[in-house]
Design a protein around this motif. Structure first.
Motif, PDB file in Angstrom:
ATOM      1  N   ASP A  38       1.002  -1.205  -0.023  1.00  0.00           N
ATOM      2  CA  ASP A  38       0.032   0.066  -0.105  1.00  0.00           C
ATOM      3  C   ASP A  38       0.850   1.311  -0.024  1.00  0.00           C
ATOM      4  O   ASP A  38       1.709   1.323   0.916  1.00  0.00           O
ATOM      5  N   PRO A  39       0.823   2.192  -1.048  1.00  0.00           N
ATOM      6  CA  PRO A  39       1.627   3.194  -1.105  1.00  0.00           C
ATOM      7  C   PRO A  39       1.616   3.978   0.182  1.00  0.00           C
ATOM      8  O   PRO A  39       2.693   4.926   0.691  1.00  0.00           O
ATOM      9  N   GLU A  40       0.429   4.253   0.613  1.00  0.00           N
ATOM     10  CA  GLU A  40       0.142   4.854   1.881  1.00  0.00           C
ATOM     11  C   GLU A  40       0.910   4.505   2.962  1.00  0.00           C
ATOM     12  O   GLU A  40       1.618   5.202   3.748  1.00  0.00           O
ATOM     13  N   VAL A  41       1.111   3.320   3.226  1.00  0.00           N
ATOM     14  CA  VAL A  41       1.708   2.654   4.218  1.00  0.00           C
ATOM     15  C   VAL A  41       3.455   2.827   4.025  1.00  0.00           C
ATOM     16  O   VAL A  41       3.946   2.828   4.900  1.00  0.00           O
ATOM     17  N   LEU A  42       3.589   2.445   2.850  1.00  0.00           N
ATOM     18  CA  LEU A  42       5.099   2.418   2.403  1.00  0.00           C
ATOM     19  C   LEU A  42       5.792   3.771   2.292  1.00  0.00           C
ATOM     20  O   LEU A  42       6.763   4.012   2.824  1.00  0.00           O
ATOM     21  N   TYR A  43       5.304   4.872   1.729  1.00  0.00           N
ATOM     22  CA  TYR A  43       5.718   5.944   1.438  1.00  0.00           C
ATOM     23  C   TYR A  43       5.309   7.169   2.164  1.00  0.00           C
ATOM     24  O   TYR A  43       5.967   7.986   2.173  1.00  0.00           O
ATOM     25  N   PHE A  44       3.997   7.117   2.521  1.00  0.00           N
ATOM     26  CA  PHE A  44       3.224   8.337   3.121  1.00  0.00           C
ATOM     27  C   PHE A  44       3.269   8.418   4.715  1.00  0.00           C
ATOM     28  O   PHE A  44       2.390   9.088   5.054  1.00  0.00           O
ATOM     29  N   HIS A  45       3.560   7.338   5.171  1.00  0.00           N
ATOM     30  CA  HIS A  45       3.205   7.078   6.605  1.00  0.00           C
ATOM     31  C   HIS A  45       3.743   8.245   7.600  1.00  0.00           C
ATOM     32  O   HIS A  45       2.965   8.484   8.650  1.00  0.00           O
ATOM     33  N   ASP A  46       4.455   9.002   7.397  1.00  0.00           N
ATOM     34  CA  ASP A  46       5.024   9.882   8.175  1.00  0.00           C
ATOM     35  C   ASP A  46       4.802  11.427   7.755  1.00  0.00           C
ATOM     36  O   ASP A  46       5.184  12.316   8.422  1.00  0.00           O
ATOM     37  N   LEU A  47       3.886  11.616   6.833  1.00  0.00           N
ATOM     38  CA  LEU A  47       3.621  12.981   6.187  1.00  0.00           C
ATOM     39  C   LEU A  47       2.423  13.459   7.050  1.00  0.00           C
ATOM     40  O   LEU A  47       1.468  12.784   7.320  1.00  0.00           O
ATOM     41  N   SER A  48       2.484  14.572   7.164  1.00  0.00           N
ATOM     42  CA  SER A  48       1.298  15.332   7.549  1.00  0.00           C
ATOM     43  C   SER A  48       0.060  15.163   6.811  1.00  0.00           C
ATOM     44  O   SER A  48       0.176  15.041   5.489  1.00  0.00           O
ATOM     45  N   PRO A  49      -1.167  15.297   7.436  1.00  0.00           N
ATOM     46  CA  PRO A  49      -2.293  15.078   6.439  1.00  0.00           C
ATOM     47  C   PRO A  49      -2.616  16.030   5.348  1.00  0.00           C
ATOM     48  O   PRO A  49      -2.941  15.791   4.131  1.00  0.00           O
ATOM     49  N   GLU A  50      -1.992  17.265   5.763  1.00  0.00           N
ATOM     50  CA  GLU A  50      -2.076  18.513   4.686  1.00  0.00           C
ATOM     51  C   GLU A  50      -1.085  17.986   3.519  1.00  0.00           C
ATOM     52  O   GLU A  50      -1.351  18.046   2.362  1.00  0.00           O
ATOM     53  N   VAL A  51       0.225  17.767   3.766  1.00  0.00           N
ATOM     54  CA  VAL A  51       1.195  17.395   2.669  1.00  0.00           C
ATOM     55  C   VAL A  51       0.624  16.126   2.005  1.00  0.00           C
ATOM     56  O   VAL A  51       1.006  16.023   0.776  1.00  0.00           O
ATOM     57  N   LYS A  52       0.323  14.852   2.929  1.00  0.00           N
ATOM     58  CA  LYS A  52      -0.314  13.937   2.013  1.00  0.00           C
ATOM     59  C   LYS A  52      -1.310  14.257   0.963  1.00  0.00           C
ATOM     60  O   LYS A  52      -1.240  13.718  -0.235  1.00  0.00           O
TER      61      LYS A  52
END
Length: 142
Positions: A38-52
């Protein structure tokens, strides 16, 4: 991705054992191999909601796949000061894996920084400050 002479980016994945390193790291954090797809789990897990949100709205940038198919052209790593900076929470290229690759392939110890695979989005200020520190140190050596 630190290549060996003549190695393609595509070969790098299997020659370094990236898949095993990723699987082991995910397991150590309680994540399944399926979660790692899952790209959200792999790459985006530590981004703020706004940046994501902004990243998803922009979509994935077009990338050339040339480095994946063409061999790295140099006969050896250039004789220049080289720093390796790894993200502590990178789920694609785990920090321990990256440290091993840096030692094996170019004989250097990697530095670490907080963040995951997209550290430029999750910790931009810290990344910029670290890069500036490297730049300043290189300037003093000249």
């Amino acid at each position: 991705m630190i290549p060996l002479p003549g190695e393609t980016g595509g070969e790098w994945w299997s020659k370094t054992g990236q898949a095993d390193a990723q699987r082991e790291y995910l397991a150590s954090t309680g994540l399944t191999p399926e979660a790692g797809q899952d790209p959200e789990v792999l790459y985006f897990h530590d981004l703020s909601p706004e940046v994501k949100k902004e990243a998803f709205e922009r979509g994935e940038p077009n990338q050339s796949m040339t480095p994946m198919s063409q061999p790295w052209p140099l006969k050896s790593w250039p004789d220049v000061p080289t720093r390796v900076l790894v993200s502590r929470d990178d789920r694609l290229f785990p920090a321990a894996f990256q440290r091993r690759i840096a030692r094996e392939r170019i004989g250097t110890e990697a530095d670490e920084i907080d963040g995951g695979h997209l550290v430029a989005l999750s910790h931009p200020r810290e990344l910029a400050e670290r890069l500036e520190t490297y730049r300043e140190a290189a300037s003093k050596r000249r």
